[in-house]
Design an enzyme around this catalytic site. Sequence first.
Site, PDB file in Angstrom:
ATOM      1  N   ASP A  14       0.807  -1.230   0.000  1.00 40.94           N
ATOM      2  CA  ASP A  14       0.000   0.000   0.000  1.00 40.94           C
ATOM      3  C   ASP A  14       0.836   1.273   0.000  1.00 40.94           C
ATOM      4  O   ASP A  14       0.436   2.300   0.564  1.00 40.94           O
ATOM      5  CB  ASP A  14      -0.976   0.001   1.197  1.00 40.94           C
ATOM      6  CG  ASP A  14      -1.855  -1.229   1.196  1.00 40.94           C
ATOM      7  OD1 ASP A  14      -2.198  -1.701   0.113  1.00 40.94           O
ATOM      8  OD2 ASP A  14      -2.184  -1.722   2.294  1.00 40.94           O
ATOM      9  N   LYS A  17       1.827   2.118  -5.128  1.00 38.18           N
ATOM     10  CA  LYS A  17       2.396   1.560  -6.361  1.00 38.18           C
ATOM     11  C   LYS A  17       1.489   1.805  -7.562  1.00 38.18           C
ATOM     12  O   LYS A  17       1.954   2.186  -8.640  1.00 38.18           O
ATOM     13  CB  LYS A  17       2.618   0.045  -6.193  1.00 38.18           C
ATOM     14  CG  LYS A  17       3.587  -0.319  -5.067  1.00 38.18           C
ATOM     15  CD  LYS A  17       3.696  -1.817  -4.877  1.00 38.18           C
ATOM     16  CE  LYS A  17       2.460  -2.488  -4.329  1.00 38.18           C
ATOM     17  NZ  LYS A  17       2.108  -2.124  -2.948  1.00 38.18           N
ATOM     18  N   GLY A  41      -4.413  -4.429  -3.795  1.00 39.40           N
ATOM     19  CA  GLY A  41      -5.432  -3.414  -4.065  1.00 39.40           C
ATOM     20  C   GLY A  41      -4.683  -2.155  -4.474  1.00 39.40           C
ATOM     21  O   GLY A  41      -4.032  -1.540  -3.639  1.00 39.40           O
ATOM     22  N   HIS A  42      -4.712  -1.833  -5.752  1.00 38.42           N
ATOM     23  CA  HIS A  42      -3.935  -0.706  -6.274  1.00 38.42           C
ATOM     24  C   HIS A  42      -4.887   0.392  -6.743  1.00 38.42           C
ATOM     25  O   HIS A  42      -5.743   0.154  -7.591  1.00 38.42           O
ATOM     26  CB  HIS A  42      -3.028  -1.177  -7.421  1.00 38.42           C
ATOM     27  CG  HIS A  42      -1.999  -2.184  -6.970  1.00 38.42           C
ATOM     28  ND1 HIS A  42      -1.119  -2.797  -7.821  1.00 38.42           N
ATOM     29  CD2 HIS A  42      -1.704  -2.672  -5.725  1.00 38.42           C
ATOM     30  CE1 HIS A  42      -0.331  -3.614  -7.124  1.00 38.42           C
ATOM     31  NE2 HIS A  42      -0.676  -3.563  -5.862  1.00 38.42           N
ATOM     32  N   GLN A 225       2.084  -6.164  -3.175  1.00 41.41           N
ATOM     33  CA  GLN A 225       2.521  -6.251  -1.762  1.00 41.41           C
ATOM     34  C   GLN A 225       3.780  -5.407  -1.579  1.00 41.41           C
ATOM     35  O   GLN A 225       3.929  -4.414  -2.255  1.00 41.41           O
ATOM     36  CB  GLN A 225       2.738  -7.711  -1.345  1.00 41.41           C
ATOM     37  CG  GLN A 225       1.470  -8.531  -1.191  1.00 41.41           C
ATOM     38  CD  GLN A 225       0.889  -9.022  -2.499  1.00 41.41           C
ATOM     39  OE1 GLN A 225       1.564  -9.664  -3.273  1.00 41.41           O
ATOM     40  NE2 GLN A 225      -0.366  -8.751  -2.766  1.00 41.41           N
TER      41      GLN A 225
HETATM   42  P1  GDP Z   1      -0.716   0.262  -3.571  1.00 37.98           P
HETATM   43  O1  GDP Z   1      -1.279  -1.018  -3.070  1.00 37.98           O
HETATM   44  O2  GDP Z   1       0.745   0.369  -3.319  1.00 37.98           O
HETATM   45  O3  GDP Z   1      -1.052   0.536  -5.006  1.00 37.98           O
HETATM   46  O4  GDP Z   1      -1.391   1.403  -2.706  1.00 37.98           O
HETATM   47  P2  GDP Z   1      -2.973   1.541  -2.339  1.00 37.98           P
HETATM   48  O5  GDP Z   1      -3.695   2.008  -3.542  1.00 37.98           O
HETATM   49  O6  GDP Z   1      -3.453   0.306  -1.679  1.00 37.98           O
HETATM   50  O7  GDP Z   1      -2.896   2.638  -1.198  1.00 37.98           O
HETATM   51  C1  GDP Z   1      -2.387   3.895  -1.430  1.00 37.98           C
HETATM   52  C2  GDP Z   1      -3.467   4.926  -1.120  1.00 37.98           C
HETATM   53  O8  GDP Z   1      -2.880   6.217  -1.034  1.00 37.98           O
HETATM   54  C3  GDP Z   1      -4.525   5.054  -2.210  1.00 37.98           C
HETATM   55  O9  GDP Z   1      -5.734   5.421  -1.627  1.00 37.98           O
HETATM   56  C4  GDP Z   1      -3.991   6.171  -3.091  1.00 37.98           C
HETATM   57  O10 GDP Z   1      -5.024   6.843  -3.810  1.00 37.98           O
HETATM   58  C5  GDP Z   1      -3.364   7.068  -2.065  1.00 37.98           C
HETATM   59  N1  GDP Z   1      -2.200   7.850  -2.508  1.00 37.98           N
HETATM   60  C6  GDP Z   1      -1.203   7.499  -3.354  1.00 37.98           C
HETATM   61  N2  GDP Z   1      -0.254   8.466  -3.399  1.00 37.98           N
HETATM   62  C7  GDP Z   1      -0.660   9.441  -2.555  1.00 37.98           C
HETATM   63  C8  GDP Z   1      -0.093  10.682  -2.116  1.00 37.98           C
HETATM   64  O11 GDP Z   1       0.996  11.079  -2.520  1.00 37.98           O
HETATM   65  N3  GDP Z   1      -0.806  11.397  -1.202  1.00 37.98           N
HETATM   66  C9  GDP Z   1      -2.008  10.990  -0.703  1.00 37.98           C
HETATM   67  N4  GDP Z   1      -2.633  11.752   0.175  1.00 37.98           N
HETATM   68  N5  GDP Z   1      -2.569   9.823  -1.083  1.00 37.98           N
HETATM   69  C10 GDP Z   1      -1.897   9.054  -1.989  1.00 37.98           C
HETATM   70  P1  IMO Z   2      -0.811  -4.274  -2.211  1.00 41.03           P
HETATM   71  O1  IMO Z   2      -0.349  -4.836  -3.551  1.00 41.03           O
HETATM   72  C1  IMO Z   2      -0.922  -4.699   2.123  1.00 41.03           C
HETATM   73  C2  IMO Z   2      -0.969  -8.775   3.721  1.00 41.03           C
HETATM   74  C3  IMO Z   2      -2.231  -9.197   4.441  1.00 41.03           C
HETATM   75  C4  IMO Z   2      -1.634 -10.133   5.475  1.00 41.03           C
HETATM   76  C5  IMO Z   2      -0.519 -10.818   4.706  1.00 41.03           C
HETATM   77  C6  IMO Z   2      -0.895 -12.185   4.136  1.00 41.03           C
HETATM   78  O2  IMO Z   2      -2.117  -3.574  -2.281  1.00 41.03           O
HETATM   79  O3  IMO Z   2       0.269  -3.487  -1.579  1.00 41.03           O
HETATM   80  P2  IMO Z   2      -2.401 -12.930   2.062  1.00 41.03           P
HETATM   81  O4  IMO Z   2      -3.861 -12.723   1.773  1.00 41.03           O
HETATM   82  O5  IMO Z   2      -1.499 -12.392   1.007  1.00 41.03           O
HETATM   83  O6  IMO Z   2      -2.075 -14.353   2.417  1.00 41.03           O
HETATM   84  O7  IMO Z   2      -2.121 -12.085   3.433  1.00 41.03           O
HETATM   85  O8  IMO Z   2      -0.183  -9.947   3.642  1.00 41.03           O
HETATM   86  N1  IMO Z   2      -1.184  -8.273   2.338  1.00 41.03           N
HETATM   87  C7  IMO Z   2      -1.120  -6.977   2.000  1.00 41.03           C
HETATM   88  N2  IMO Z   2      -0.950  -5.873   2.768  1.00 41.03           N
HETATM   89  N3  IMO Z   2      -1.010  -4.577   0.776  1.00 41.03           N
HETATM   90  C8  IMO Z   2      -1.154  -5.671  -0.010  1.00 41.03           C
HETATM   91  O9  IMO Z   2      -1.108  -5.609  -1.353  1.00 41.03           O
HETATM   92  C9  IMO Z   2      -1.249  -6.943   0.604  1.00 41.03           C
HETATM   93  N4  IMO Z   2      -1.408  -8.203   0.143  1.00 41.03           N
HETATM   94  C10 IMO Z   2      -1.345  -9.005   1.224  1.00 41.03           C
HETATM   95  O10 IMO Z   2      -2.879  -8.097   5.034  1.00 41.03           O
HETATM   96  O11 IMO Z   2      -1.041  -9.383   6.503  1.00 41.03           O
HETATM   97 MG    MG Z   3      -2.814  -1.706  -1.809  1.00 36.67          MG
END
Ligand code: GDP
Ligand code: IMO
Ligand code: MG
Length: 418
Positions: A14, A17, A41-42, A225
Amino acid sequence: MNKSVVLIGTQWGDEGKGKIVDLLTPHASVVVRFQGGHNAGHTLVVKGKKTVLHLIPSGILHEEVTCMIGGGVVLSLPHLFAEINELEEAGITVSGKVLVSEKCPLILPSHVELDRARERKLGEKKIGTTGRGIGPAYEDKVARRGLRVKDLFDERSFLEQLKINLEYHNFILEKYYGESSVGLQESVDSTLGLKDKLLPMIGDISKELRKRRGEGKSTLFEGAQGSLLDIDQGTYPFVTSSNTNVGAISGGCGVGPKSLDYILGITKAYTTRVGEGPFPTEVDGLIAQHLSSKGKEFGSTTGRPRRCGWFDANALKEVAQLNSLTALCVTKLDVLDGLDQILICTDYKEASNGELKPIYEEMPVWEGSVAGVTSKSDLPVEAISYLKRIEELSGVGIDIISTGPDREDTIIEKNPFC
Ligand code: GDP
Ligand code: IMO
Ligand code: MG
């Protein structure tokens, strides 16, 4: 120029990416996922419109791109088609743009049940998985009994193996966990039943990637991840079941390490973790509340609140080495706006109970906001010194800074493709 750029999460996932993949996609002909599954979850935000992707690579909003799912990804076919439907309903073209490896292991409904049953049985010792069957699907792959996309071509032998696997899964579900079994029909419907829909999307990812590189086209590898969730190098056993680090690309896509030109580590300006496991810089109270609410720190896959803490430069230093990072992209700098204290972890010391305690350095805070800033010269000097300290402590330079969720809220010091 043909360049292969890799994007890796450097923390516990998270990091943002998805946003950066979407931003860089116009420079690539392909975006490819190489590990994980729909546990990811991207989030992409374009002019305020939000799209959350779990399995489809984050380049999909762009027209002229192929989105590939490499054989290192565990694949839920019902989820794949649900995600495609959702995207198409939102007016995003998916058809003809997605290529799935014939080597992808299939996630069965019984994998999901096993994942959840196991977590329930672990109780307080649970890992906090996403409950999507990721772990059990990888287990079957390694045990050499898993069913893969290419097995769908021979329906008779697929069905035979499916029955064997289901018998085994149901035995564990019923006899060990005391849970209900999974029916054969449900397992057939979610695999063979979707074969015809999948057929036009199947391809040889390794060959396709090599061909494009030969033609002078560029590739973007999208990690899911984060490094600290890596099955081998992460905070085991509180990890995911795949290798999340750069080395996973060879196995996950059939591409050799010498054809990777630039490895970008995505790192949040603070740290979060969703699920259980160690987190040395975790905070609570007002600071946690600030990071959680300003950073909207709720999981994009499960909606769970993410645990929050200070930036861990000590962990990043290690992660930079094990991924041979070329450069960093620091995201969510704007979330630190308004804090009256900013700490950065530079090292750990071991407490008498073996727990790692962080050693902190206090950084100057800044007045006003960095939200939406697109040029480094518009950042307050304190924010610049924070970034500089991250560079010094990790030994890696920062090429991209993200100052908000939107594609436009970005400072690009150096474009990885140029
Ligand atoms: P990922 O799994 O690495 O793709 O990240 P996620 O999408 O799960 O979580 C990142 C969250 O931060 C999302 O809600 C994005 O919309 C948000 N986000 C990404 N870059 C920024 C930033 O520079 N500032 C803020 N405030 N939010 C951001
Ligand atoms: P992105 O790509 C954050 C975590 C789960 C749990 C552990 C194992 O959005 O960054 P699993 O279901 O993979 O067996 O769970 O890994 N986890 C993540 N945490 N971002 C993710 O993906 C994750 N994918 C798995 O919360 O702790
Ligand atoms: Mg994510």
